[in-house]
Design a protein around this motif. Structure first.
Motif, PDB file in Angstrom:
ATOM      1  N   LYS A  41     -26.887 -25.444  29.524  1.00 18.10           N
ATOM      2  CA  LYS A  41     -26.781 -24.638  28.329  1.00 18.10           C
ATOM      3  C   LYS A  41     -26.408 -23.278  28.655  1.00 18.10           C
ATOM      4  CE  LYS A  41     -29.923 -24.785  25.016  1.00 18.10           C
ATOM      5  NZ  LYS A  41     -29.809 -25.508  23.777  1.00 18.10           N
TER       6      LYS A  41
ATOM      7  N   ASP B  83     -22.822 -27.240  25.973  1.00 13.52           N
ATOM      8  CA  ASP B  83     -23.629 -26.590  24.865  1.00 13.52           C
ATOM      9  C   ASP B  83     -23.593 -24.869  25.127  1.00 13.52           C
ATOM     10  OD1 ASP B  83     -25.609 -25.301  23.363  1.00 13.52           O
ATOM     11  OD2 ASP B  83     -26.498 -27.259  23.582  1.00 13.52           O
ATOM     12  N   ALA B  84     -22.465 -24.136  24.451  1.00 14.32           N
ATOM     13  CA  ALA B  84     -22.459 -23.035  24.661  1.00 14.32           C
ATOM     14  C   ALA B  84     -22.562 -22.164  23.256  1.00 14.32           C
ATOM     15  CB  ALA B  84     -21.067 -22.395  25.286  1.00 14.32           C
ATOM     16  N   THR B  85     -23.648 -21.239  23.280  1.00 14.35           N
ATOM     17  CA  THR B  85     -24.048 -20.222  22.052  1.00 14.35           C
ATOM     18  C   THR B  85     -23.075 -18.918  22.278  1.00 14.35           C
ATOM     19  OG1 THR B  85     -25.790 -21.100  21.247  1.00 14.35           O
ATOM     20  CG2 THR B  85     -25.472 -18.813  20.743  1.00 14.35           C
ATOM     21  N   TYR B  86     -22.364 -18.288  21.270  1.00 17.10           N
ATOM     22  CA  TYR B  86     -21.488 -17.118  21.662  1.00 17.10           C
ATOM     23  C   TYR B  86     -22.097 -16.430  20.359  1.00 17.10           C
ATOM     24  CZ  TYR B  86     -18.025 -13.888  21.608  1.00 17.10           C
ATOM     25  OH  TYR B  86     -17.152 -12.388  21.573  1.00 17.10           O
ATOM     26  N   CYS B  87     -22.340 -15.008  20.876  1.00 12.49           N
ATOM     27  CA  CYS B  87     -22.700 -14.003  19.856  1.00 12.49           C
ATOM     28  C   CYS B  87     -21.822 -12.603  20.327  1.00 12.49           C
ATOM     29  CB  CYS B  87     -24.315 -13.721  20.036  1.00 12.49           C
ATOM     30  SG  CYS B  87     -25.284 -14.896  19.804  1.00 12.49           S
ATOM     31  N   GLU B  88     -21.378 -11.968  19.217  1.00 16.88           N
ATOM     32  CA  GLU B  88     -20.756 -10.794  19.320  1.00 16.88           C
ATOM     33  C   GLU B  88     -21.485  -9.830  18.915  1.00 16.88           C
ATOM     34  OE1 GLU B  88     -16.430 -11.066  18.671  1.00 16.88           O
ATOM     35  OE2 GLU B  88     -16.356  -9.098  18.013  1.00 16.88           O
TER      36      GLU B  88
ATOM     37  N   GLU C  70     -15.707 -14.270  24.801  1.00 18.46           N
ATOM     38  CA  GLU C  70     -15.671 -15.343  23.945  1.00 18.46           C
ATOM     39  C   GLU C  70     -14.710 -16.394  24.594  1.00 18.46           C
ATOM     40  OE1 GLU C  70     -14.182 -14.707  19.826  1.00 18.46           O
ATOM     41  OE2 GLU C  70     -13.305 -16.685  19.874  1.00 18.46           O
TER      42      GLU C  70
ATOM     43  N   LEU D 158     -25.831 -19.140  26.936  1.00 17.66           N
ATOM     44  CA  LEU D 158     -25.801 -18.126  25.842  1.00 17.66           C
ATOM     45  C   LEU D 158     -24.820 -17.159  26.411  1.00 17.66           C
ATOM     46  CD1 LEU D 158     -26.905 -16.662  23.370  1.00 17.66           C
ATOM     47  CD2 LEU D 158     -28.756 -15.875  24.745  1.00 17.66           C
TER      48      LEU D 158
ATOM     49  N   ARG E 183     -15.437 -20.722  24.605  1.00 18.45           N
ATOM     50  CA  ARG E 183     -14.593 -21.525  24.231  1.00 18.45           C
ATOM     51  C   ARG E 183     -14.279 -22.819  25.348  1.00 18.45           C
ATOM     52  NH1 ARG E 183     -11.122 -20.651  20.077  1.00 18.45           N
ATOM     53  NH2 ARG E 183     -11.984 -18.988  18.681  1.00 18.45           N
TER      54      ARG E 183
ATOM     55  N   SER F  94     -35.386 -22.491  23.821  1.00 19.25           N
ATOM     56  CA  SER F  94     -34.742 -23.994  23.465  1.00 19.25           C
ATOM     57  C   SER F  94     -34.394 -24.427  25.032  1.00 19.25           C
ATOM     58  CB  SER F  94     -33.503 -23.540  22.831  1.00 19.25           C
ATOM     59  OG  SER F  94     -32.566 -22.911  23.501  1.00 19.25           O
TER      60      SER F  94
ATOM     61  N   LEU G 122     -32.091 -12.649  21.133  1.00 21.79           N
ATOM     62  CA  LEU G 122     -31.046 -13.558  21.503  1.00 21.79           C
ATOM     63  C   LEU G 122     -31.862 -14.514  22.802  1.00 21.79           C
ATOM     64  CD1 LEU G 122     -27.798 -11.783  20.981  1.00 21.79           C
ATOM     65  CD2 LEU G 122     -28.891 -13.679  19.613  1.00 21.79           C
TER      66      LEU G 122
ATOM     67  N   LYS H 132     -17.168 -24.889  25.862  1.00 22.09           N
ATOM     68  CA  LYS H 132     -17.259 -25.894  24.760  1.00 22.09           C
ATOM     69  C   LYS H 132     -16.176 -27.219  24.945  1.00 22.09           C
ATOM     70  CE  LYS H 132     -19.187 -23.464  20.768  1.00 22.09           C
ATOM     71  NZ  LYS H 132     -20.289 -24.279  20.789  1.00 22.09           N
TER      72      LYS H 132
ATOM     73  N   GLY I 104     -35.146 -16.551  22.233  1.00 22.96           N
ATOM     74  CA  GLY I 104     -35.030 -17.761  21.349  1.00 22.96           C
ATOM     75  C   GLY I 104     -34.037 -18.912  22.261  1.00 22.96           C
TER      76      GLY I 104
END
Lengths: 366, 193
Positions: A297, A327-332, A315, A299, A319, A359, A352, A322, A355
């Motif tokens: 995973k 499983d990648a979460t991206y936050c800007e 970003e 982040l 991409r 997980s 961030l 993915k 959390g």
């Protein structure tokens, strides 16, 4: 509970084909490794950082990510065992160009072999093996630290459960290489640099300080500089003098940052590490994670005002992951501090990362 | 309280399905489906605060505009793509739906019905509707499209999408009689023929 140590090993075969012998890796740890060694998190420092990510005790000097490490913080030392090591080629206790070459008994200087991010991470893997950890809960880092995180995903995907690359890129753009080159030229054009042979003599202080001043401009943003300095003057009026004293606050700040940097950083290390960043390229097919384990995973965090590592570059990492089925979460995150945001916006990062780590732990138990 | 739409969506998807929620907001639906159906879920969301809520819940989310974010997923990644209360805010509806069919087998689309009787009444009286499900005034609405259950059914017909299921809801109850007149919201399950 916290400790500071040096890990020594005999040699490393480098990507360049050369062999580097007699290697020290300086590291610090915070918190306690649990019985099954499943709570270890490796922090990767940025270009000018070192192993000192956090205070070892109350009276210690602050570390570079103090607000993130400690009891109930993002990297909660009640739960996790945090490791941070100085990179190979650095000057914070690990072997680098300022270290003694065992063959000559003198500092390596430019005889030090060129190192890459791959080599830096290979040395860290040896440290992790030495600590008896077969799987890291996470690898986390910003900027050049983020490059090391990506390299861990590629080199040792089965040795990590998760990864947190922050404000970073899969490769340097010409703009990023250009800023590094200006820094290198500033050092090499200082006559005291003397082809790298300045140990025991005058160090190239002017050049190194100038390199740092340029660097600092790229770490801030137009907005954060306006907020911090505006056009404030040190005196009440213009001096109408093009002499040497800084007049604007911003000038004084940059000179101060430059002169304090030369006290703690080695000019040759600057050359080698910036080169390692410029050589780094895991874009396209180079970013292939060879693992059957699709549960890795990540982040991925970027900051809006970062123009040195613009969010689109970060970003793209998410991409890319993915598209490979990870499983990648991206936050800007909104922030006005520019590239420095990853060191300063610790409140948002804490939310961030807390959390996310929860997980990851939950997933690991499944 | 769990919305009826959530319960219905949960009832029609299989255990352990892979699901992408477009415009997932704070991740409440995803979290509910993980709890009830143990799905493998992900979301795309543009709002920063919502993204923070999602990550704090341990969800996998992509902080992006929906229309720009879809090309980050390989073909056939998901059993279901959910577009919950979001379609009315999309610029290029038909290209986006085609893109959703590239990455997902079936689409679950939930939207507010613009032809519900209270909306019709407002228009009759000369005002833009402001209802529980269309709560915005004309000047602050993020919605750029106003369509009805009949409109959406026509759209599926024109695009040759097969409607696998459809459900209609008023506040706290299912609607089966004259849904385009009485239902506030609709849920369609569609696939490409």
């Amino acid at each position: 509970m916290n400790k500071k140590d040096i890990f020594h090993f005999d040699y490393l075969l480098l990507k360049s084909g050369k062999k580097l012998e007699n290697i020290d890796i300086a590291y610090e740890t915070y918190g306690q490794l649990n019985a099954d060694k499943s709570n270890a998190i490796l922090l990767e420092h940025a270009f000018s950082g070192n192993a000192h990510a956090s205070k070892l005790n109350e009276n210690d000097e602050p570390g570079w990510w103090d607000n993130m490490i400690g009891e109930n913080k993002a990297f909660d030392t009640n739960k996790y065992f945090i490791i941070c090591s100085n990179i190979l080629g650095g000057c914070g206790g690990s072997t680098g160009p300022a270290s003694i070459n065992p063959k000559t008994g003198k500092e390596y200087a430019l005889a030090f072999p060129v190192i890459t991010v791959e080599d830096i991470v290979a040395a860290q893997k040896k440290l992790i093996d030495f600590l008896g950890i077969s799987k890291l809960l996470s690898v986390v880092g910003g900027s050049m630290g983020g490059m090391q995180v990506l390299q861990w995903m590629i080199s040792y995907p089965d040795s990590i459960l998760s990864a947190v690359p922050i404000s970073t890129a899969m490769k340097h753009s010409p703009q990023q290489i250009a800023f590094n080159e200006v820094g290198r030229q500033a050092i090499m054009s200082d006559s005291d640099w003397n082809n790298g042979n300045y140990y025991q003599k005058n160090e190239p202080k002017t050049g190194l300080a100038l390199a740092r001043m340029i660097g600092h401009i790229t770490y801030m943003s137009d907005k954060s500089m306006e907020a911090k300095f505006s056009r404030k003057l040190k005196d009440k009026e213009y001096a109408f003098n093009v002499g040497t004293n800084p007049e604007f606050e911003v000038e004084g700040y940059l000179r101060y940052k430059g002169s304090s940097f030369v006290k703690r950083f080695d000019a040759n290390s600057y050359l080698y590490i910036t080169k390692a960043m410029d050589y780094f390229d895991v874009s396209g097919k180079n970013f292939t994670i060879k693992s059957k384990n699709k549960n890795l995973k990540s982040l991925v965090i970027a900051f809006k005002s970062d123009w040195l590592y613009p969010p689109y570059q970060t970003e793209n990492i998410a991409r890319h992951l993915k598209l490979q089925g990870y499983d990648a979460t991206y936050c800007e995150i909104k922030s006005s501090y520019g590239h420095d945001s990853f060191l300063l916006e610790t409140e948002d990062e804490t939310k961030l990362i807390k959390g996310f780590l929860k997980s990851v732990e939950k997933g690991a138990l499944k | 309280m769990i919305p009826l739409e959530y319960e219905k969506i949960s009832s029609i998807i299989n255990e352990k399905s892979s699901v992408l929620d477009l415009g997932c907001g704070k991740g409440d639906l995803l979290q509910y489906l993980i709890k009830t159906k143990n799905i493998n879920g992900q979301g795309i969301e543009i709002n920063e605060d919502a993204i923070f809520s999602c990550v704090e819940k341990g969800l996998t989310v992509f902080h992006s505009d929906i229309e720009k974010g879809l090309d980050a997923y390989p073909d056939n990644s998901f059993d279901y793509v959910i577009i919950y209360n979001t379609l009315q805010q999309i610029k290029n509806v038909d290209t986006m739906i085609e893109e959703c069919f590239r990455i997902g087998q079936k689409l679950i689309i939930a939207f507010p019905n613009f032809a519900q009787i209270s909306s019709r009444k407002s228009l009759m009286l000369g005002h833009s509707p402001v209802t529980k499900h269309l709560p915005y005034t004309w000047y602050n609405s993020p919605n750029i499209r106003f369509f009805t259950i009949e409109d959406f059914a026509d759209f599926c017909k024109n695009k040759r999408y097969e409607i696998l299921d459809k459900f209609f809801f008023a506040i706290k109850k299912r609607i089966t009689f004259l849904p385009n007149l009485f239902a506030y919201t609709a849920v369609f399950v569609i696939k490409r023929k």
